[in-house]
Write a protein that holds these residues in place. Structure first.
Motif, PDB file in Angstrom:
ATOM      1  N   GLY A  63      37.584  57.554  34.757  1.00  0.00           N
ATOM      2  CA  GLY A  63      38.816  58.164  34.295  1.00  0.00           C
ATOM      3  C   GLY A  63      39.809  58.405  35.418  1.00  0.00           C
ATOM      4  O   GLY A  63      41.004  58.585  35.160  1.00  0.00           O
ATOM      5  N   ARG A  64      39.377  58.427  36.667  1.00  0.00           N
ATOM      6  CA  ARG A  64      40.263  58.698  37.807  1.00  0.00           C
ATOM      7  C   ARG A  64      40.818  57.429  38.444  1.00  0.00           C
ATOM      8  O   ARG A  64      41.646  57.509  39.346  1.00  0.00           O
ATOM      9  N   SER A  65      40.375  56.273  37.987  1.00  0.00           N
ATOM     10  CA  SER A  65      40.840  55.014  38.556  1.00  0.00           C
ATOM     11  C   SER A  65      42.250  54.697  38.067  1.00  0.00           C
ATOM     12  O   SER A  65      42.507  54.704  36.865  1.00  0.00           O
ATOM     13  N   THR A  66      43.167  54.416  38.992  1.00  0.00           N
ATOM     14  CA  THR A  66      44.514  54.048  38.585  1.00  0.00           C
ATOM     15  C   THR A  66      44.598  52.576  38.207  1.00  0.00           C
ATOM     16  O   THR A  66      45.541  52.166  37.526  1.00  0.00           O
ATOM     17  N   GLY A  67      43.615  51.778  38.629  1.00  0.00           N
ATOM     18  CA  GLY A  67      43.623  50.358  38.288  1.00  0.00           C
ATOM     19  C   GLY A  67      43.005  50.063  36.940  1.00  0.00           C
ATOM     20  O   GLY A  67      43.364  49.092  36.280  1.00  0.00           O
ATOM     21  N   ALA A  68      42.057  50.900  36.509  1.00  0.00           N
ATOM     22  CA  ALA A  68      41.363  50.732  35.222  1.00  0.00           C
ATOM     23  C   ALA A  68      40.736  49.349  35.090  1.00  0.00           C
ATOM     24  O   ALA A  68      40.750  48.747  34.014  1.00  0.00           O
ATOM     25  N   ARG A  69      40.185  48.834  36.194  1.00  0.00           N
ATOM     26  CA  ARG A  69      39.529  47.528  36.156  1.00  0.00           C
ATOM     27  C   ARG A  69      38.116  47.626  36.723  1.00  0.00           C
ATOM     28  O   ARG A  69      37.873  48.368  37.674  1.00  0.00           O
ATOM     29  N   CYS A  70      37.225  46.833  36.147  1.00  0.00           N
ATOM     30  CA  CYS A  70      35.876  46.721  36.695  1.00  0.00           C
ATOM     31  C   CYS A  70      35.953  45.882  37.967  1.00  0.00           C
ATOM     32  O   CYS A  70      36.998  45.290  38.289  1.00  0.00           O
ATOM     33  N   GLU A  71      34.853  45.788  38.705  1.00  0.00           N
ATOM     34  CA  GLU A  71      34.865  45.076  39.988  1.00  0.00           C
ATOM     35  C   GLU A  71      35.237  43.604  39.815  1.00  0.00           C
ATOM     36  O   GLU A  71      36.008  43.048  40.605  1.00  0.00           O
ATOM     37  N   GLU A  72      34.708  42.961  38.795  1.00  0.00           N
ATOM     38  CA  GLU A  72      34.966  41.538  38.596  1.00  0.00           C
ATOM     39  C   GLU A  72      36.435  41.284  38.262  1.00  0.00           C
ATOM     40  O   GLU A  72      37.070  40.384  38.817  1.00  0.00           O
ATOM     41  N   CYS A  73      37.009  42.086  37.375  1.00  0.00           N
ATOM     42  CA  CYS A  73      38.417  41.910  37.011  1.00  0.00           C
ATOM     43  C   CYS A  73      39.335  42.286  38.168  1.00  0.00           C
ATOM     44  O   CYS A  73      40.395  41.671  38.349  1.00  0.00           O
ATOM     45  N   ALA A  74      38.951  43.275  38.964  1.00  0.00           N
ATOM     46  CA  ALA A  74      39.749  43.647  40.133  1.00  0.00           C
ATOM     47  C   ALA A  74      39.790  42.495  41.140  1.00  0.00           C
ATOM     48  O   ALA A  74      40.831  42.215  41.737  1.00  0.00           O
ATOM     49  N   ARG A  75      38.659  41.816  41.317  1.00  0.00           N
ATOM     50  CA  ARG A  75      38.618  40.655  42.221  1.00  0.00           C
ATOM     51  C   ARG A  75      39.537  39.545  41.713  1.00  0.00           C
ATOM     52  O   ARG A  75      40.258  38.908  42.477  1.00  0.00           O
ATOM     53  N   MET A  76      39.497  39.302  40.401  1.00  0.00           N
ATOM     54  CA  MET A  76      40.335  38.261  39.809  1.00  0.00           C
ATOM     55  C   MET A  76      41.812  38.600  39.981  1.00  0.00           C
ATOM     56  O   MET A  76      42.631  37.731  40.280  1.00  0.00           O
ATOM     57  N   ASP A  77      42.162  39.861  39.822  1.00  0.00           N
ATOM     58  CA  ASP A  77      43.549  40.275  39.955  1.00  0.00           C
ATOM     59  C   ASP A  77      44.029  40.099  41.392  1.00  0.00           C
ATOM     60  O   ASP A  77      45.137  39.609  41.631  1.00  0.00           O
ATOM     61  N   ARG A  78      43.191  40.491  42.361  1.00  0.00           N
ATOM     62  CA  ARG A  78      43.573  40.369  43.778  1.00  0.00           C
ATOM     63  C   ARG A  78      43.683  38.912  44.208  1.00  0.00           C
ATOM     64  O   ARG A  78      44.463  38.582  45.095  1.00  0.00           O
ATOM     65  N   ALA A  79      42.900  38.033  43.584  1.00  0.00           N
ATOM     66  CA  ALA A  79      42.876  36.623  43.983  1.00  0.00           C
ATOM     67  C   ALA A  79      44.198  35.919  43.704  1.00  0.00           C
ATOM     68  O   ALA A  79      44.452  34.841  44.235  1.00  0.00           O
ATOM     69  N   HIS A  80      45.045  36.497  42.885  1.00  0.00           N
ATOM     70  CA  HIS A  80      46.336  35.893  42.553  1.00  0.00           C
ATOM     71  C   HIS A  80      47.477  36.857  42.844  1.00  0.00           C
ATOM     72  O   HIS A  80      48.475  36.876  42.145  1.00  0.00           O
ATOM     73  N   SER A  81      47.317  37.650  43.893  1.00  0.00           N
ATOM     74  CA  SER A  81      48.288  38.706  44.165  1.00  0.00           C
ATOM     75  C   SER A  81      49.035  38.466  45.475  1.00  0.00           C
ATOM     76  O   SER A  81      48.411  38.336  46.534  1.00  0.00           O
ATOM     77  N   VAL A  82      50.362  38.417  45.406  1.00  0.00           N
ATOM     78  CA  VAL A  82      51.170  38.338  46.623  1.00  0.00           C
ATOM     79  C   VAL A  82      51.007  39.625  47.424  1.00  0.00           C
ATOM     80  O   VAL A  82      50.911  39.613  48.650  1.00  0.00           O
TER      81      VAL A  82
END
Length: 295
Positions: A63-82
């Motif tokens: 509930g305290r995460s501002t990203g609201a993503r699991c580890e796998e989805c967070a990795r996917m998001d960072r992989a395409h991030s400027v």
């Protein structure tokens, strides 16, 4: 039973802040509007997925995460991030900027030219100026040059930004003074990338856009949402992802709600009209002459 909605975040339009919901619905926000919702009883917060794709596992997240993503989805998001410096071949031109959030809080950053000032509004920049424009890698080199030569950070914690919003200088010149001095030093640095065109100092002030011209001082921030919790208050200001709400629970002080905490939850309209908060909050701690941030 009322339909439950899932928030997909706060965005800034030409007319001000807008809450977006899954399915494409939008709620325009204006000062004085009542923000009122209740988290579904017994609900859990699930991962919001990444890059437009839902989380296959529907993983439960904190509930305290501002990203609201699991580890796998967070990795996917960072992989395409400027922003995460994982994209090097973007052909679009970029702006380098200096942004000011409060006394002693200046950062350097980059944003695609086509986005205009949207990135600065999303970050809650009180004042900013463009520094230069050019290809992505030249913008990156300028950003690194400022970090190394002038010790200008590329990130400032949101907690620090929130804690000083009620103590900003009263004039635009006062708010622009720090970035004016840094701008002059930055464009004079040796090693400035040749393909990056310097831009003159033209400060843009967001105090009126954010509604920070005299709202009740913010005394606390929502720490997290919880199942069955209620958030209901009058919107008096907004900056970046934050809504400043007045609530009887805090004696008329404004309480800051980071709308990123809303994502991943199922939300219902809250009944009643009395401002209230039944979710955990964290008080700001201030000492005379010292700005402490959140504690």
């Amino acid at each position: 039973m009322a339909q439950a909605w899932k928030c997909s975040g706060l965005r800034w339009s030409a007319d001000g802040p807008v809450l977006r919901w899954d399915g494409g619905r939008c709620s325009a926000l204006s000062w004085g509007k009542q923000v009122a919702f209740r988290v579904v009883d017994g609900g859990v917060r699930t991962c919001v997925g990444a890059r437009g794709h839902p989380c296959a596992a529907r993983t439960v997240v904190s509930g305290r995460s501002t990203g609201a993503r699991c580890e796998e989805c967070a990795r996917m998001d960072r992989a395409h991030s400027v922003a995460a410096d994982t994209v090097a071949d973007d052909p679009r031109p970029y702006h380098v900027y200096l942004a000011w959030f409060g006394p002693g809080m200046v950062k350097v950053g980059i944003t695609a030219l086509e986005r205009g000032p949207a990135r600065l509004l999303e970050q809650g920049a009180v004042c900013f100026s463009w520094l230069g424009a050019g290809p992505l890698m030249a913008a990156r080199r300028a950003e690194e040059l400022l970090r190394a030569a002038l010790r200008v950070p590329d990130r400032i914690p949101y907690a620090d930004k929130r804690a000083v919003r009620s103590e900003l200088p009263g004039t635009q010149d006062g708010r622009a003074a720090e970035i004016a001095a840094l701008h002059a030093r930055a464009v004079a640095l040796e090693g400035w990338p040749e393909s990056l065109t310097p831009e003159p100092f033209r400060p843009v002030d967001h105090v009126r856009v954010f509604g920070l011209t005299g709202p009740p001082a913010a005394g606390a921030a929502v720490r997290e949402l919880v199942a069955g919790g209620v958030v209901r208050g009058e919107l008096v200001a907004a900056a970046g992802p934050d809504l400043h709400l007045t609530s009887t629970a805090d004696g008329g002080e404004a309480v800051v709600l980071d709308t990123r905490l809303m994502t991943g939850w199922e939300l219902l309209p809250a009944e009643g009209s009395v401002p209230e908060l039944t979710v955990p909050v964290r008080r700001f701690r201030r000492e005379p002459g010292v700005q402490d941030g959140l504690f």
